[in-house]
Design an enzyme around this catalytic site. Structure first.
Site, PDB file in Angstrom:
ATOM      1  N   THR A   1      48.639  41.892  40.173  1.00  0.00           N
ATOM      2  CA  THR A   1      48.212  40.863  39.310  1.00  0.00           C
ATOM      3  C   THR A   1      47.505  39.829  40.410  1.00  0.00           C
ATOM      4  O   THR A   1      46.876  38.735  40.017  1.00  0.00           O
ATOM      5  CB  THR A   1      49.403  39.891  38.751  1.00  0.00           C
ATOM      6  OG1 THR A   1      50.359  39.762  39.762  1.00  0.00           O
ATOM      7  CG2 THR A   1      49.997  40.808  37.634  1.00  0.00           C
ATOM      8  N   ASP A   2      47.783  40.081  41.859  1.00  0.00           N
ATOM      9  CA  ASP A   2      47.029  39.029  42.684  1.00  0.00           C
ATOM     10  C   ASP A   2      45.743  39.976  43.123  1.00  0.00           C
ATOM     11  O   ASP A   2      45.624  40.681  43.860  1.00  0.00           O
ATOM     12  CB  ASP A   2      47.724  38.983  43.862  1.00  0.00           C
ATOM     13  CG  ASP A   2      47.440  38.088  44.960  1.00  0.00           C
ATOM     14  OD1 ASP A   2      46.300  37.748  44.790  1.00  0.00           O
ATOM     15  OD2 ASP A   2      47.688  38.062  45.963  1.00  0.00           O
ATOM     16  N   VAL A   3      44.654  39.182  42.662  1.00  0.00           N
ATOM     17  CA  VAL A   3      43.229  39.783  43.008  1.00  0.00           C
ATOM     18  C   VAL A   3      42.519  38.778  44.172  1.00  0.00           C
ATOM     19  O   VAL A   3      41.397  39.173  44.248  1.00  0.00           O
ATOM     20  CB  VAL A   3      42.336  39.540  41.907  1.00  0.00           C
ATOM     21  CG1 VAL A   3      42.922  40.609  40.683  1.00  0.00           C
ATOM     22  CG2 VAL A   3      41.913  38.195  41.299  1.00  0.00           C
ATOM     23  N   SER A   4      43.348  38.288  44.812  1.00  0.00           N
ATOM     24  CA  SER A   4      42.635  37.543  46.146  1.00  0.00           C
ATOM     25  C   SER A   4      42.049  38.482  47.031  1.00  0.00           C
ATOM     26  O   SER A   4      41.601  38.270  48.093  1.00  0.00           O
ATOM     27  CB  SER A   4      43.723  36.415  46.655  1.00  0.00           C
ATOM     28  OG  SER A   4      45.077  37.355  47.486  1.00  0.00           O
TER      29      SER A   4
END
Length: 163
Positions: free
Chosen positions: A69-72
Protein backbone atom coordinates in the site's frame (compact mmCIF):
# COMPACT_ATOMS: atom_id res chain seq x y z
CA UNK A 1 32.37 -22.34 -13.79
CA UNK A 2 34.49 -20.83 -16.50
CA UNK A 3 31.69 -21.56 -18.99
CA UNK A 4 30.04 -18.65 -20.76
CA UNK A 5 26.29 -19.20 -21.17
CA UNK A 6 25.14 -19.49 -24.75
CA UNK A 7 22.94 -16.62 -25.99
CA UNK A 8 20.78 -19.34 -27.55
CA UNK A 9 20.04 -20.56 -24.03
CA UNK A 10 18.60 -17.18 -23.14
CA UNK A 11 16.57 -17.12 -26.35
CA UNK A 12 15.15 -20.55 -25.61
CA UNK A 13 14.26 -19.73 -21.99
CA UNK A 14 10.53 -19.67 -21.35
CA UNK A 15 9.22 -16.30 -20.21
CA UNK A 16 6.77 -16.65 -17.36
CA UNK A 17 4.19 -14.58 -15.56
CA UNK A 18 5.28 -11.03 -16.16
CA UNK A 19 8.97 -11.63 -16.61
CA UNK A 20 9.97 -10.56 -20.12
CA UNK A 21 6.74 -11.99 -21.54
CA UNK A 22 6.16 -11.19 -25.20
CA UNK A 23 2.58 -10.70 -26.35
CA UNK A 24 1.46 -9.79 -29.85
CA UNK A 25 -1.35 -7.25 -29.80
CA UNK A 26 -2.65 -6.06 -33.16
CA UNK A 27 0.71 -6.85 -34.75
CA UNK A 28 2.69 -4.95 -32.11
CA UNK A 29 5.32 -6.52 -29.90
CA UNK A 30 4.31 -5.97 -26.28
CA UNK A 31 6.74 -6.98 -23.54
CA UNK A 32 5.48 -7.26 -19.97
CA UNK A 33 7.72 -6.93 -16.91
CA UNK A 34 6.26 -7.11 -13.42
CA UNK A 35 7.41 -4.29 -11.12
CA UNK A 36 7.45 -4.73 -7.36
CA UNK A 37 10.09 -2.38 -6.00
CA UNK A 38 12.65 0.24 -7.05
CA UNK A 39 15.47 -2.27 -7.52
CA UNK A 40 13.52 -4.31 -10.07
CA UNK A 41 12.12 -1.20 -11.75
CA UNK A 42 15.64 0.25 -12.08
CA UNK A 43 16.88 -3.00 -13.64
CA UNK A 44 14.18 -2.77 -16.29
CA UNK A 45 15.04 0.89 -16.90
CA UNK A 46 18.68 -0.05 -17.44
CA UNK A 47 17.66 -2.84 -19.82
CA UNK A 48 15.52 -0.41 -21.83
CA UNK A 49 18.40 2.07 -21.97
CA UNK A 50 20.62 -0.46 -23.76
CA UNK A 51 18.52 -0.43 -26.94
CA UNK A 52 18.38 2.79 -28.97
CA UNK A 53 15.22 1.73 -30.86
CA UNK A 54 12.16 3.92 -30.15
CA UNK A 55 9.43 2.47 -27.93
CA UNK A 56 6.37 3.35 -25.87
CA UNK A 57 6.08 2.62 -22.17
CA UNK A 58 3.02 1.60 -20.19
CA UNK A 59 3.26 1.62 -16.41
CA UNK A 60 0.44 0.57 -14.09
CA UNK A 61 0.76 1.32 -10.37
CA UNK A 62 -1.70 -0.07 -7.83
CA UNK A 63 -1.60 0.22 -4.05
CA UNK A 64 -3.62 -2.81 -3.08
CA UNK A 65 -2.40 -5.09 -0.26
CA UNK A 66 -0.85 -7.61 -2.69
CA UNK A 67 1.15 -4.76 -4.27
CA UNK A 68 2.06 -2.99 -1.06
CA UNK A 69 0.00 0.00 0.00
CA UNK A 70 3.00 2.33 0.31
CA UNK A 71 3.99 3.49 -3.17
CA UNK A 72 6.59 5.99 -1.99
CA UNK A 73 9.20 3.61 -3.45
CA UNK A 74 8.58 5.16 -6.89
CA UNK A 75 10.71 8.12 -5.71
CA UNK A 76 13.68 5.72 -5.51
CA UNK A 77 13.34 4.75 -9.19
CA UNK A 78 15.69 6.42 -11.69
CA UNK A 79 12.95 8.01 -13.80
CA UNK A 80 15.53 10.60 -14.81
CA UNK A 81 17.24 7.83 -16.78
CA UNK A 82 14.04 7.47 -18.81
CA UNK A 83 13.91 11.23 -19.34
CA UNK A 84 17.52 11.13 -20.55
CA UNK A 85 16.49 8.72 -23.30
CA UNK A 86 15.01 11.66 -25.23
CA UNK A 87 13.10 10.64 -28.36
CA UNK A 88 13.86 6.94 -27.86
CA UNK A 89 11.04 6.87 -25.29
CA UNK A 90 8.25 8.32 -27.42
CA UNK A 91 5.17 8.11 -25.19
CA UNK A 92 4.34 7.04 -21.64
CA UNK A 93 0.90 5.68 -20.74
CA UNK A 94 0.02 5.44 -17.06
CA UNK A 95 -2.77 3.63 -15.30
CA UNK A 96 -3.75 1.95 -12.07
CA UNK A 97 -5.07 3.24 -8.77
CA UNK A 98 -2.00 5.47 -8.36
CA UNK A 99 -1.47 6.57 -11.97
CA UNK A 100 -1.46 10.23 -10.96
CA UNK A 101 1.38 9.60 -8.50
CA UNK A 102 3.37 7.96 -11.28
CA UNK A 103 2.65 10.91 -13.60
CA UNK A 104 3.89 13.32 -10.93
CA UNK A 105 7.08 11.29 -10.53
CA UNK A 106 7.69 11.44 -14.29
CA UNK A 107 7.13 15.20 -14.25
CA UNK A 108 9.60 15.67 -11.38
CA UNK A 109 12.11 13.66 -13.42
CA UNK A 110 11.74 16.22 -16.21
CA UNK A 111 9.71 14.10 -18.61
CA UNK A 112 7.67 16.25 -21.05
CA UNK A 113 4.05 16.56 -19.92
CA UNK A 114 2.76 16.30 -23.50
CA UNK A 115 4.20 12.77 -23.74
CA UNK A 116 2.42 11.56 -20.57
CA UNK A 117 -1.03 10.00 -20.87
CA UNK A 118 -3.12 8.83 -17.92
CA UNK A 119 -5.78 6.31 -18.92
CA UNK A 120 -7.68 4.41 -16.22
CA UNK A 121 -9.55 2.09 -18.60
CA UNK A 122 -7.22 -0.83 -19.37
CA UNK A 123 -8.84 -1.58 -22.73
CA UNK A 124 -8.44 2.01 -23.92
CA UNK A 125 -4.94 2.05 -22.42
CA UNK A 126 -3.73 -0.85 -24.56
CA UNK A 127 -5.52 0.49 -27.64
CA UNK A 128 -3.78 3.86 -27.26
CA UNK A 129 -0.38 2.35 -26.45
CA UNK A 130 -0.43 0.00 -29.43
CA UNK A 131 -1.77 2.58 -31.91
CA UNK A 132 1.77 3.55 -32.93
CA UNK A 133 4.22 1.44 -34.93
CA UNK A 134 6.46 1.00 -31.92
CA UNK A 135 7.27 -1.80 -29.51
CA UNK A 136 5.47 -1.38 -26.19
CA UNK A 137 6.99 -2.16 -22.80
CA UNK A 138 4.43 -2.74 -20.04
CA UNK A 139 5.47 -2.48 -16.39
CA UNK A 140 2.59 -3.26 -14.00
CA UNK A 141 2.44 -3.97 -10.32
CA UNK A 142 1.00 -7.37 -9.39
CA UNK A 143 -2.74 -6.64 -9.12
CA UNK A 144 -2.60 -4.31 -12.13
CA UNK A 145 -0.92 -7.09 -14.13
CA UNK A 146 -3.69 -9.54 -13.25
CA UNK A 147 -6.42 -7.08 -14.26
CA UNK A 148 -4.56 -6.10 -17.44
CA UNK A 149 -4.16 -9.77 -18.37
CA UNK A 150 -7.93 -10.19 -18.05
CA UNK A 151 -8.54 -7.22 -20.33
CA UNK A 152 -6.01 -8.40 -22.91
CA UNK A 153 -7.44 -11.93 -22.80
CA UNK A 154 -10.99 -10.71 -23.33
CA UNK A 155 -10.17 -8.06 -25.93
CA UNK A 156 -7.56 -9.84 -28.01
CA UNK A 157 -8.58 -13.47 -27.54
CA UNK A 158 -5.64 -14.68 -25.50
CA UNK A 159 -6.23 -17.66 -23.28
CA UNK A 160 -4.56 -18.11 -19.92
CA UNK A 161 -1.09 -16.52 -20.04
CA UNK A 162 0.33 -18.78 -17.37
CA UNK A 163 -0.43 -22.14 -19.02
Amino acid sequence: FGHTPSPRGFDAAKRVFGRQEHINIAGKDVVMNLIKNPVGFNQIVEMLATDPAPFSLVSLLNDRPADGTDVSWIWDVAFERLTDMGDTLREVYLSGTRAEDMALRFLYAGFPKEKLHVQKDYGALMEEATAHKLPVFVMPTYTAMLALRGTISKTYGYKQFWE
